[in-house]
Motif scaffolding. Sequence first.
Motif, PDB file in Angstrom:
ATOM      1  N   GLU A  49       0.810  -1.220   0.000  1.00  0.00           N
ATOM      2  CA  GLU A  49       0.000   0.000   0.000  1.00  0.00           C
ATOM      3  C   GLU A  49       0.842   1.268   0.000  1.00  0.00           C
ATOM      4  N   SER A  50       2.107   1.148   0.370  1.00  0.00           N
ATOM      5  CA  SER A  50       2.974   2.335   0.420  1.00  0.00           C
ATOM      6  C   SER A  50       3.608   2.661  -0.935  1.00  0.00           C
ATOM      7  N   GLN A  51       3.389   1.802  -1.943  1.00  0.00           N
ATOM      8  CA  GLN A  51       3.994   2.014  -3.269  1.00  0.00           C
ATOM      9  C   GLN A  51       2.982   2.630  -4.239  1.00  0.00           C
ATOM     10  N   ASP A  52       3.496   3.330  -5.236  1.00  0.00           N
ATOM     11  CA  ASP A  52       2.643   3.974  -6.244  1.00  0.00           C
ATOM     12  C   ASP A  52       2.467   3.030  -7.439  1.00  0.00           C
ATOM     13  N   TRP A  53       1.536   2.087  -7.339  1.00  0.00           N
ATOM     14  CA  TRP A  53       1.317   1.107  -8.403  1.00  0.00           C
ATOM     15  C   TRP A  53       0.611   1.719  -9.606  1.00  0.00           C
ATOM     16  N   ASP A  54      -0.181   2.766  -9.381  1.00  0.00           N
ATOM     17  CA  ASP A  54      -0.847   3.427 -10.512  1.00  0.00           C
ATOM     18  C   ASP A  54       0.181   4.025 -11.462  1.00  0.00           C
ATOM     19  N   MET A  55       1.193   4.656 -10.893  1.00  0.00           N
ATOM     20  CA  MET A  55       2.252   5.221 -11.720  1.00  0.00           C
ATOM     21  C   MET A  55       3.060   4.106 -12.384  1.00  0.00           C
ATOM     22  N   ALA A  56       3.337   3.051 -11.627  1.00  0.00           N
ATOM     23  CA  ALA A  56       4.143   1.945 -12.163  1.00  0.00           C
ATOM     24  C   ALA A  56       3.455   1.256 -13.333  1.00  0.00           C
ATOM     25  N   ILE A 108      -1.827  -5.368  -9.797  1.00  0.00           N
ATOM     26  CA  ILE A 108      -1.783  -4.931  -8.400  1.00  0.00           C
ATOM     27  C   ILE A 108      -2.510  -3.602  -8.236  1.00  0.00           C
ATOM     28  N   SER A 109      -2.305  -2.692  -9.187  1.00  0.00           N
ATOM     29  CA  SER A 109      -3.000  -1.403  -9.147  1.00  0.00           C
ATOM     30  C   SER A 109      -4.511  -1.601  -9.173  1.00  0.00           C
ATOM     31  N   THR A 110      -4.982  -2.498 -10.039  1.00  0.00           N
ATOM     32  CA  THR A 110      -6.419  -2.764 -10.145  1.00  0.00           C
ATOM     33  C   THR A 110      -6.962  -3.358  -8.853  1.00  0.00           C
ATOM     34  N   CYS A 111      -6.232  -4.286  -8.252  1.00  0.00           N
ATOM     35  CA  CYS A 111      -6.682  -4.904  -7.001  1.00  0.00           C
ATOM     36  C   CYS A 111      -6.835  -3.868  -5.897  1.00  0.00           C
ATOM     37  N   LEU A 112      -5.852  -2.981  -5.763  1.00  0.00           N
ATOM     38  CA  LEU A 112      -5.922  -1.952  -4.717  1.00  0.00           C
ATOM     39  C   LEU A 112      -7.072  -0.988  -4.971  1.00  0.00           C
ATOM     40  N   LEU A 168     -11.111  12.419 -16.512  1.00  0.00           N
ATOM     41  CA  LEU A 168     -10.763  11.120 -15.945  1.00  0.00           C
ATOM     42  C   LEU A 168      -9.298  10.785 -16.205  1.00  0.00           C
ATOM     43  N   ASP A 169      -8.848  11.042 -17.412  1.00  0.00           N
ATOM     44  CA  ASP A 169      -7.460  10.763 -17.774  1.00  0.00           C
ATOM     45  C   ASP A 169      -6.506  11.643 -16.972  1.00  0.00           C
ATOM     46  N   LEU A 170      -6.887  12.908 -16.768  1.00  0.00           N
ATOM     47  CA  LEU A 170      -6.054  13.836 -15.986  1.00  0.00           C
ATOM     48  C   LEU A 170      -5.934  13.360 -14.537  1.00  0.00           C
ATOM     49  N   ILE A 171      -7.047  12.928 -13.949  1.00  0.00           N
ATOM     50  CA  ILE A 171      -7.025  12.433 -12.567  1.00  0.00           C
ATOM     51  C   ILE A 171      -6.137  11.204 -12.465  1.00  0.00           C
ATOM     52  N   LYS A 172      -6.339  10.276 -13.377  1.00  0.00           N
ATOM     53  CA  LYS A 172      -5.596   9.020 -13.327  1.00  0.00           C
ATOM     54  C   LYS A 172      -4.093   9.253 -13.401  1.00  0.00           C
ATOM     55  N   LYS A 173      -3.657  10.166 -14.254  1.00  0.00           N
ATOM     56  CA  LYS A 173      -2.225  10.324 -14.510  1.00  0.00           C
ATOM     57  C   LYS A 173      -1.548  11.357 -13.614  1.00  0.00           C
ATOM     58  N   HIS A 174      -2.299  12.352 -13.107  1.00  0.00           N
ATOM     59  CA  HIS A 174      -1.633  13.460 -12.416  1.00  0.00           C
ATOM     60  C   HIS A 174      -2.269  13.889 -11.093  1.00  0.00           C
ATOM     61  N   LEU A 175      -3.508  13.508 -10.825  1.00  0.00           N
ATOM     62  CA  LEU A 175      -4.196  14.088  -9.664  1.00  0.00           C
ATOM     63  C   LEU A 175      -4.737  13.055  -8.685  1.00  0.00           C
ATOM     64  N   LEU A 176      -4.421  11.787  -8.896  1.00  0.00           N
ATOM     65  CA  LEU A 176      -5.085  10.732  -8.129  1.00  0.00           C
ATOM     66  C   LEU A 176      -4.951  10.890  -6.612  1.00  0.00           C
ATOM     67  N   PRO A 177      -3.748  11.132  -6.058  1.00  0.00           N
ATOM     68  CA  PRO A 177      -3.642  11.232  -4.587  1.00  0.00           C
ATOM     69  C   PRO A 177      -4.476  12.367  -4.004  1.00  0.00           C
ATOM     70  N   ILE A 178      -4.426  13.556  -4.615  1.00  0.00           N
ATOM     71  CA  ILE A 178      -5.172  14.669  -4.017  1.00  0.00           C
ATOM     72  C   ILE A 178      -6.673  14.550  -4.313  1.00  0.00           C
TER      73      ILE A 178
END
Length: 718
Positions: A39-46, A102-106, A557-567
């Motif tokens: 959970e501490s890793q950025d799998w969405d970016m990976a 892994i990203s999808t599972c989380l 949606l694409d902007l959130i996924k690639k650049h804004l997901l954490p916030i």
Amino acid sequence: MNQWKQIQQLEIKYLEQLDYLYDENFPMDIRQVLSDWIESQDWDMAANHESMATVLLSNLLSQLDRQCSQEQNFLQRHNLKIINQQLQLKCKAYPLLMAGVISTCLREERRIISTASKQEQGPLEKSMQNSVAFERQKNIDNRVAVIRSSVQMMDQAVKYLEDMQDDFDFRFKTIQSRDPADMNTEVMKQEVTRLQEMLNNLDFKRKEILSKMSDVIKEIDALIASQLNLELMEWKRRQQINCIGGPPLTGLDQLQNWFTLTAHSLFQMKRQLDKLGELILKVTYESDPIPLQRPQMEEQVKHLIYNLIKSSFVVEKQPWMPTHPQKPLIIKTGVQFTTKVRLLVKLPEVDYQLKVKTIFDKDLPPGSVHRQFFILTTNTKVMDVEESSNGCLSVEFRHLQLKEKKYVNGAKVNEGPLSVTEELHSLSFEAQFNIQGINIDLETYSFPLVVISNVSQLPGGWASVMWYNLLTDEPRNLGFFASPPRASWGQLAEVLSWQFSTYTGQGLNREQLCMLGEKLMGQQASHNECQVSWSKFCKENIPGKPFSFWVWLDSILDLIKKHLLPIWNDNCIMGFVSKETERARLKDKEPGTFLLRFSESHLGGITFTWVEQSDSAGEVKFISVEPYTKSRLSALPFADIIRDYRVIADGEVPENPLKYLYPDIPKDESFRRHYKSQQSKVFPYIPSTWIPISFACQTSYSPEPPCPLGCWTNSPST
């Protein structure tokens, strides 16, 4: 509390959904033992950067090695070692795919938690999860169990009948072997009378068994027609909804259990009928009920077996591209896609290879499509027993590719009346085999597919997939977009919310959906029953804008996924709010209060607006920065832009006007966890950082168009 612990505290109905997330690609054992680290890793970016995926997966394997060496439980240590060996091969061969899994599972875990905590569900989601369905399933369990019990009792009855017949046959042959002169003796007359009574009992028992068999056959027929087939149709409908972002798909293992138990009952009855056929070869008589009734019953049982197995051949995983796992049913030419079919009946004997063949656009009506394609790669595979699904037969096609036919019969293919993304196609699966003398022809189809040749067609293709699967449960209506039906805003709003929960783990709230509805339809969107046309949703441009509603929303949606997901997941972005509402909320707030919203005039843009005290007493002014798009956010994270933003006006010292995130949260309190250091550390140079700057107009700020223009400067770090 970490995400995995939250999941474990949910009700059973939510925990069951995890079974469909974790498989041999990413076993739940790993999720359990490495929960905090994962959970501490950025799998969405990976999932979008192969080098990062390779590093993270290498670290994961190292963590797993360490866990294996520390594990005290011998069996658990053994299992982890096997999992580690299997993962090493997959991580090296498919790093992006594994990171995506892994990203999808989380993300799906977050969605399950969000669903469990929601007080309200949309009408589609409610229809997928209701108590009536649970009661219906309990009823099927009971009926299947009663049938199995009845069939088992008939096994005993047939054995008893066989014993009766053997006894009768022995006495009959014994009498036949006597001297004819003894036939008129009193003893012989008693023997004949007793023999006649045995024949009468035998006849009664045969009629009784056949009557019970007839009743069970009728019960199985009714079970299949009135419940099993309907449950299968319900599951396929849930699969449609799941394909467009709906609730996780469950229930296939339960269906397999029902289908298998019912099929085993039918096979057992067929063996019982075969046994009755053997009995009449030894003993038969005038008006014997077995030769009169058995042929018809045998045909009924064979017919039920044939139809049950034929209907149990299903597409377990609809076609999808590993490059776009959240958008199934869209295939790009030249790109590999995956699909999986499964036989829900566990066959009692498999001593042959069951080959499945895939065919693209089989038996289409003339003129239904204009572009034609063929499968470029191997399109035949053998079904195999899958241990992870309780021993069912299944086959997964992982490397299929499509190629377009530019010429058909020597003539160039012309474009049809529908756009590329409105033209629907079909992938079929076929197999043939014989079991216990019954020839079975299997055939099933995928849901309608959209085939694209350029990634720019992906948003339009996904709009078609959503619209079709939202509004019809027809499995193969390829002419759907010749006259597409309208959707109610209530239906559409729920599906749009699912698009966000698919990417972020949480859907849109009522206020955000209301703003989207107003943007699409005006003030009438407050009514859920308002109708939205396909053209309005996807084809017509928004008034005054060069793009449609869906293209605008998909770019966000694409902007959130690639650049804004954490916030976004921290609820820092208000997102969907009109300029009028924005100003109404900010006007009474402290100077420096700001909010973040998506641009209505730029595709895939986000802006922030803050409030300032005007020089005139009692007046406020609102300042909006030029929207940031993905090209600018690729250079600097958005949280850092908010931290370092400066305004230069009239030669004054640049200052950051952003103080409080709406309604009154100190900026650093909201964004600190998302800040990233941008200082360079190359000796002997002076450390530097990128600072976004806006140059204020010489005249007073105007509250109308967004005035400041964001710029960049590379300044020495202090």
